[in-house]
Enzyme design. Structure first.
Site, short mmCIF file in Angstrom:
data_model
loop_
_atom_site.label_atom_id
_atom_site.label_comp_id
_atom_site.label_asym_id
_atom_site.label_seq_id
_atom_site.Cartn_x
_atom_site.Cartn_y
_atom_site.Cartn_z
N GLN A 33 29.67 13.97 -25.24
CA GLN A 33 28.29 14.05 -25.12
C GLN A 33 27.91 15.74 -24.96
O GLN A 33 26.69 16.22 -25.46
CB GLN A 33 27.56 13.41 -24.15
CG GLN A 33 26.14 13.01 -24.17
CD GLN A 33 25.73 12.19 -25.44
OE1 GLN A 33 26.53 11.32 -25.71
NE2 GLN A 33 24.50 12.33 -25.78
N GLY A 41 36.32 9.35 -30.42
CA GLY A 41 36.40 9.43 -28.93
C GLY A 41 37.06 8.35 -28.09
O GLY A 41 37.65 8.54 -27.33
N THR A 42 36.60 7.13 -28.84
CA THR A 42 37.08 5.78 -28.14
C THR A 42 38.76 6.01 -28.32
O THR A 42 39.44 5.63 -27.22
CB THR A 42 36.49 4.72 -28.64
OG1 THR A 42 35.34 4.48 -28.46
CG2 THR A 42 37.26 3.38 -28.33
N ASN A 90 26.11 9.87 -21.21
CA ASN A 90 25.08 9.85 -22.46
C ASN A 90 23.87 9.25 -22.45
O ASN A 90 23.47 9.45 -23.33
CB ASN A 90 26.25 9.07 -23.49
CG ASN A 90 26.67 7.61 -22.64
OD1 ASN A 90 27.39 7.57 -21.49
ND2 ASN A 90 26.27 6.49 -23.08
N CYS A 124 22.33 -6.36 -24.80
CA CYS A 124 21.49 -7.60 -24.78
C CYS A 124 22.55 -8.66 -24.89
O CYS A 124 23.58 -8.76 -25.56
CB CYS A 124 20.81 -7.51 -26.35
SG CYS A 124 19.55 -8.71 -26.65
N GLY A 166 32.94 14.38 -33.38
CA GLY A 166 32.32 15.28 -34.41
C GLY A 166 30.88 15.02 -34.65
O GLY A 166 29.97 15.61 -34.79
N HIS A 167 30.44 13.85 -34.50
CA HIS A 167 29.20 13.34 -34.76
C HIS A 167 28.22 13.47 -33.76
O HIS A 167 26.99 13.56 -34.21
CB HIS A 167 29.01 11.82 -35.16
CG HIS A 167 29.51 10.76 -33.91
ND1 HIS A 167 30.51 10.54 -33.30
CD2 HIS A 167 28.45 10.32 -32.96
CE1 HIS A 167 30.59 9.87 -32.14
NE2 HIS A 167 29.25 9.55 -32.18
N THR A 176 48.15 9.04 -41.80
CA THR A 176 47.84 10.42 -42.86
C THR A 176 46.35 10.61 -42.20
O THR A 176 45.62 10.06 -42.11
CB THR A 176 47.70 9.63 -44.15
OG1 THR A 176 49.08 9.31 -44.50
CG2 THR A 176 47.23 10.97 -45.09
#
Length: 368
Positions: free
Chosen positions: A162, A50-51, A134, A307, A183-184, A220
């Site tokens: 999201q 997505g990035t 998100n 952090c 996809g994830h 590819t």
């Protein structure tokens, strides 16, 4: 995916039998992804993330306008939007001047459409508005934002990563010009995503080389991952209502269980939210410390905090709503998936209560 990692291994750009088989697999996956979002398959571009898809739209826009113009975004956007916009702004010294307006959400965790309208300028080249945040799970008023932007001739990029697979998403209903998904986020493999762009919307490749993806993304194709994305999209389309019902039941069971937790604050509880996300603060405690304890017990949650130099920093999105830094640092994002059960929720609530009690005891000792 397994056959495409083994005996069906082939390059979709090749004319031999293995290549033609791979091409058909990629085209079939493209159809499935298009069906999930109500789009034409020919307008889908496969990417690695997505990035990459978000970057592709923003950098192409910047090159097209000679690094001159204006972009509207918000503090709620994913870093792939905010950092890309910031890069364009910093590099506009190449002969242009590029400005970025970053809007703030209200206490409901949403960007107000009138605020977007007020931010538009004659030279606004792009407006970026995610479909759902998100961290908070809040769903943005995209259709209204699009209507106001199009009235002034500004195209809209919608990061829907999201939201896909949790709520219905249709590109025509939303009216956006560009939409990204990964996809994830809906049980597909990591490392594969897609960009949809409306016919007539301008799009230039980010990667140069071969003629893959109809000259829109050289390299590819990752056939096994793309096949996995297509299958995940087909399953999401078939099971969307079942999934939504299941996830809402888990989230609501969890939030009802928080009634016995003193001072727990559910952020944006009255806002329109994704069915699987709950963002909760436990004032007076460290969200980071609580996350580590829960992780040790086998429960994976997140803080949404960055952090720096070993010191947690509060989430910019949560603070932007008007939440204090201390409350933001005490927050956790709890999200549920299709493999979770009501028993999982109950077990998590019990573990959460135990760890909250332990952390309060530690805080009391340290305060003496």
């Amino acid at each position: 995916m397994l056959p495409w990692l083994g005996e069906l291994h082939g390059n979709p750009s090749s004319a031999h039998t293995a290549g033609r088989q791979a091409r058909r697999a990629v085209d079939g996956a493209r159809e499935k992804v298009a069906t999930l979002i109500g789009a034409r398959a020919s307008d889908i571009v496969f990417t690695a993330s997505g990035t990459e898809a978000n970057n592709m739209v923003i950098y192409a826009m910047a090159r097209r306008c000679g690094y001159r113009g204006h972009l509207v975004s918000s503090v709620l956007e994913h870093p792939s939007i905010r950092k890309a916009a910031d890069w364009v702004r910093h590099h506009s010294a190449r002969g242009g001047e590029f400005r970025v307006t970053e809007l703030q959400p209200g206490a409901d965790g949403r960007i107000a459409a009138p605020d977007v309208e007020n931010a538009l300028c004659e030279d606004t080249r792009l407006v970026c508005s995610m479909l759902a945040n998100n961290e908070l799970g809040t769903i943005q008023p995209i259709s209204e934002i699009v209507r106001l932007c199009h009235h002034q001739g500004a195209p809209v990029l919608c990061d829907a990563v999201q939201a896909i697979g949790k709520i219905p998403v249709n590109v025509d209903t939303l009216g956006v010009d560009y939409l990204t998904l990964a996809g994830h986020k809906f049980h597909g493999p990591p490392g594969v995503a897609a960009l949809w762009y409306r016919k007539g919307a301008e799009l230039e490749p980010l990667l140069l080389g071969g003629a893959q993806e109809n000259n829109r993304r050289a390299s590819t194709e990752n056939v096994p991952a793309i096949v996995g994305l297509g299958e995940a999209a087909a399953l999401a389309a078939d099971e969307l209502e079942t999934r939504k019902t299941h996830l809402v039941a888990l989230r609501d069971r969890f939030e009802r269980g928080l009634a016995t937790v003193p001072n727990a604050v559910i952020h944006c509880a009255d806002s329109k939210r994704l069915p699987h996300t709950s963002h909760v603060a436990f004032p007076g405690l460290s969200g980071h410390a609580l996350m580590l304890r829960l992780d040790k017990a086998g429960f994976a949650v997140s803080t949404g905090s960055a952090c720096h130099a070993g010191k947690p920093q509060p989430s910019a999105a949560v603070v932007a709503m008007g939440t204090s830094e201390n409350e933001a640092l005490s927050s956790l994002r709890i999200s549920f998936g299709m493999t979770n059960t009501a028993q999982d929720v109950d077990a998590f609530l019990a573990e959460l209560a135990s760890n909250l009690e332990a952390l309060h005891a530690v805080s009391a000792v340290m305060a003496v």
